[in-house]
Write a protein that holds these residues in place. Structure first.
Motif, PDB file in Angstrom:
ATOM      1  N   GLU A   9      35.589  20.265 -11.215  1.00 29.38           N
ATOM      2  CA  GLU A   9      34.089  19.010 -11.212  1.00 29.38           C
ATOM      3  C   GLU A   9      34.384  18.972 -12.758  1.00 29.38           C
ATOM      4  O   GLU A   9      33.627  20.330 -13.129  1.00 29.38           O
ATOM      5  CB  GLU A   9      32.869  18.959 -11.019  1.00 29.38           C
ATOM      6  CG  GLU A   9      32.090  17.810 -11.203  1.00 29.38           C
ATOM      7  CD  GLU A   9      30.785  18.694 -10.391  1.00 29.38           C
ATOM      8  OE1 GLU A   9      30.700  18.621  -9.056  1.00 29.38           O
ATOM      9  OE2 GLU A   9      29.861  18.238 -10.880  1.00 29.38           O
ATOM     10  N   VAL A  10      34.011  18.131 -13.232  1.00 32.16           N
ATOM     11  CA  VAL A  10      34.400  17.725 -14.968  1.00 32.16           C
ATOM     12  C   VAL A  10      33.549  17.077 -15.313  1.00 32.16           C
ATOM     13  O   VAL A  10      33.802  15.583 -14.674  1.00 32.16           O
ATOM     14  CB  VAL A  10      35.806  17.212 -15.842  1.00 32.16           C
ATOM     15  CG1 VAL A  10      35.763  17.334 -17.538  1.00 32.16           C
ATOM     16  CG2 VAL A  10      36.825  18.667 -15.315  1.00 32.16           C
ATOM     17  N   ALA A  11      32.603  17.176 -15.987  1.00 32.71           N
ATOM     18  CA  ALA A  11      31.422  16.029 -16.315  1.00 32.71           C
ATOM     19  C   ALA A  11      31.107  15.914 -17.625  1.00 32.71           C
ATOM     20  O   ALA A  11      31.312  16.884 -18.703  1.00 32.71           O
ATOM     21  CB  ALA A  11      29.822  16.412 -15.490  1.00 32.71           C
ATOM     22  N   ASP A  12      30.708  14.420 -18.050  1.00 33.94           N
ATOM     23  CA  ASP A  12      30.434  14.468 -19.541  1.00 33.94           C
ATOM     24  C   ASP A  12      29.288  13.425 -19.366  1.00 33.94           C
ATOM     25  O   ASP A  12      28.280  13.501 -18.767  1.00 33.94           O
ATOM     26  CB  ASP A  12      32.237  14.156 -20.510  1.00 33.94           C
ATOM     27  CG  ASP A  12      32.261  12.894 -19.879  1.00 33.94           C
ATOM     28  OD1 ASP A  12      31.349  11.360 -20.020  1.00 33.94           O
ATOM     29  OD2 ASP A  12      33.565  11.833 -19.534  1.00 33.94           O
ATOM     30  N   HIS A  13      28.662  13.416 -20.912  1.00 36.28           N
ATOM     31  CA  HIS A  13      27.791  12.328 -21.491  1.00 36.28           C
ATOM     32  C   HIS A  13      28.335  11.444 -21.685  1.00 36.28           C
ATOM     33  O   HIS A  13      27.810  10.672 -23.438  1.00 36.28           O
ATOM     34  CB  HIS A  13      26.444  13.279 -22.114  1.00 36.28           C
ATOM     35  CG  HIS A  13      26.299  14.640 -21.854  1.00 36.28           C
ATOM     36  ND1 HIS A  13      25.810  14.598 -20.436  1.00 36.28           N
ATOM     37  CD2 HIS A  13      26.734  16.087 -21.697  1.00 36.28           C
ATOM     38  CE1 HIS A  13      24.878  15.882 -20.155  1.00 36.28           C
ATOM     39  NE2 HIS A  13      25.853  16.441 -20.577  1.00 36.28           N
ATOM     40  N   THR A  61      29.817  10.805 -16.652  1.00 37.00           N
ATOM     41  CA  THR A  61      31.015  10.287 -15.854  1.00 37.00           C
ATOM     42  C   THR A  61      31.314  11.968 -15.412  1.00 37.00           C
ATOM     43  O   THR A  61      31.254  12.819 -16.086  1.00 37.00           O
ATOM     44  CB  THR A  61      31.832   9.816 -16.383  1.00 37.00           C
ATOM     45  OG1 THR A  61      32.049   8.468 -16.691  1.00 37.00           O
ATOM     46  CG2 THR A  61      32.724   9.765 -15.321  1.00 37.00           C
ATOM     47  N   VAL A  62      30.909  11.744 -13.835  1.00 37.69           N
ATOM     48  CA  VAL A  62      31.436  13.378 -12.929  1.00 37.69           C
ATOM     49  C   VAL A  62      33.065  13.053 -12.407  1.00 37.69           C
ATOM     50  O   VAL A  62      32.648  11.481 -11.502  1.00 37.69           O
ATOM     51  CB  VAL A  62      30.757  13.834 -11.961  1.00 37.69           C
ATOM     52  CG1 VAL A  62      30.929  15.054 -11.475  1.00 37.69           C
ATOM     53  CG2 VAL A  62      29.048  14.051 -13.162  1.00 37.69           C
ATOM     54  N   VAL A  63      33.293  13.439 -12.649  1.00 36.67           N
ATOM     55  CA  VAL A  63      35.520  13.076 -11.721  1.00 36.67           C
ATOM     56  C   VAL A  63      35.202  15.037 -11.124  1.00 36.67           C
ATOM     57  O   VAL A  63      34.990  15.655 -11.424  1.00 36.67           O
ATOM     58  CB  VAL A  63      35.974  13.299 -12.816  1.00 36.67           C
ATOM     59  CG1 VAL A  63      37.618  13.330 -11.772  1.00 36.67           C
ATOM     60  CG2 VAL A  63      36.411  12.321 -13.508  1.00 36.67           C
TER      61      VAL A  63
END
Length: 155
Positions: free
Chosen positions: A87-91, A135-137
């Protein structure tokens, strides 16, 4: 304190034994994080082309987070049964609905726009949650190649 008085060794039991990586990153850590993902994925049994594909998909996601998601992000990697999940999350400001719906391969001469497409193509599943706050992918890959069921020919 003498050797006879040393306390007994402690046994530490991980709270989440399936968690492999939980790490914040920015541009300066992308390469190091990719190597860490490779090592962890290999250690839990991902090998060959499936390992290469998964690591490339993860690399695309962390690169997207840096380029389009505010310059930094958070990566979680864990094992869930026979699957490896990242899981990769950003702001960042999110991904447009049009972009999320677009499943077409980018044109070969296109300089950008390959990240999500590659991550989707190189993993078994991909889920995206996106909005104004980021976003969270999440992608998964099976640790062992799943066998397709073949039907006997009609005879």
């Amino acid at each position: 304190m003498t050797n006879a008085e040393l306390p007994a060794p402690r046994t530490v039991v991980p709270i989440e034994p399936s968690r492999l990586i939980a790490e914040a990153f920015d541009q300066a850590h992308v390469t190091e994080l990719r190597h860490t993902v490779t090592s962890c994925a290999h250690a839990v049994g991902l090998t060959g082309q499936r390992l290469d594909d998964f690591v490339l998909a993860v690399n695309e996601l962390i690169t997207n987070a840096v380029r389009h998601g505010g310059g930094q992000g958070r990566l979680l990697l864990w094992r869930r049964g026979d699957d490896l999940v990242c899981e990769v999350a950003d702001h960042g400001h999110g991904i447009s609905e049009r972009r999320l719906r677009d499943r077409d391969r980018p044109a070969p001469e296109t300089a950008g726009g390959w990240g999500l497409w590659l991550a989707r193509e190189l993993s078994d599943t991909m889920e995206v949650e996106t909005g104004d706050a980021g976003t969270v992918v999440r992608i998964t890959t099976a640790l062992t190649a799943r066998q397709s069921v073949t039907r006997p020919p009609d005879g």
